[in-house]
Design an enzyme around this catalytic site. Structure first.
Site, PDB file in Angstrom:
ATOM      1  N   SER A  49      -4.231  -3.694  -6.377  1.00 46.52           N
ATOM      2  CA  SER A  49      -6.042  -3.289  -5.670  1.00 46.52           C
ATOM      3  C   SER A  49      -5.608  -2.378  -6.514  1.00 46.52           C
ATOM      4  O   SER A  49      -7.373  -2.117  -7.042  1.00 46.52           O
ATOM      5  CB  SER A  49      -6.140  -3.360  -4.672  1.00 46.52           C
ATOM      6  N   HIS A  90      -5.941   3.269  -1.832  1.00 43.44           N
ATOM      7  CA  HIS A  90      -7.405   3.653  -2.084  1.00 43.44           C
ATOM      8  C   HIS A  90      -7.879   4.157  -2.591  1.00 43.44           C
ATOM      9  O   HIS A  90      -7.376   5.420  -2.567  1.00 43.44           O
ATOM     10  CB  HIS A  90      -8.205   2.099  -1.490  1.00 43.44           C
ATOM     11  N   ASP A 119     -13.126  -2.064   2.143  1.00 43.22           N
ATOM     12  CA  ASP A 119     -11.889  -2.079   3.054  1.00 43.22           C
ATOM     13  C   ASP A 119     -11.740  -2.298   4.498  1.00 43.22           C
ATOM     14  O   ASP A 119     -10.959  -2.970   5.327  1.00 43.22           O
ATOM     15  CB  ASP A 119     -11.090  -1.133   2.898  1.00 43.22           C
TER      16      ASP A 119
END
EC number: 3.4.21.89
Length: 177
Positions: A49, A90, A119
């Site tokens: 990701s 992230h 998320d």
């Protein structure tokens, strides 16, 4: 080689040597945790990701001692979600609150290019935002490409842990001093 096992003192010395190796690794981890002010100072990127910035299997070195700066939108951070013990790497996509109207700042995160939404689906039930206490690493100060694949292989194939521990134990028992 196996004659050392017959001598109780030699066997005890080898067991103590093995314990010393384990305790040294543990103390190094805890020391790094204190220096970086992060409970998990080294993390592995487990998914794709964050590509192309970080690839699956990259080992990230974290620093959490930015005491006088705030986490800003666009910054890559590592956070934990309540009731889950796997850190997530992230980018901050949204920040709410100034500390005056909303007493705590809240953040939303998502991967760099591969995610089409935030998320929140990864968060614990009823958790819509993350707070500062959820962030375990604010700055990625370095990374080692592909070194983390060992961790990924060990988690995806649990039998490899047993084989690796067996080989390590055998080396300690059979070593000569």
């Amino acid at each position: 080689m196996l004659s050392a096992l017959g001598n109780p003192r030699q066997a005890a010395a080898q067991l103590m040597n093995f314990g010393l190796i384990l305790s040294t690794a543990f103390m190094m981890w805890k020391g790094l945790s204190v220096i970086s002010d992060s409970p998990s100072p080294i993390v592995v990127v487990l998914s794709g990701s964050m590509e192309p910035a970080f690839q699956r299997g990259d080992l990230l070195l974290l620093w959490n001692r930015n005491l006088f700066t705030e986490t800003s939108v666009g910054e890559v951070v590592v956070y934990n979600v309540r009731d889950k013990d796997i850190p997530i790497v992230h980018r901050v996509i949204s920040k709410f609150g100034t500390g005056f109207v909303i007493p705590r700042q809240w953040w939303l995160f998502m991967g760099i290019y591969n995610n089409d939404s935030d998320d929140t689906k990864l968060y614990a039930p009823g958790q819509n935002y993350l707070v500062r206490e959820d962030i375990i690493g604010r700055s990625v100060v370095g990374y080692m490409p592909f070194v983390g694949y060992v961790t990924i292989m060990l988690s995806e194939h649990p039998w490899m842990k047993t084989v690796m521990l067996g080989i390590m134990g055998l080396v300690v028992v059979l070593q000569r001093e």
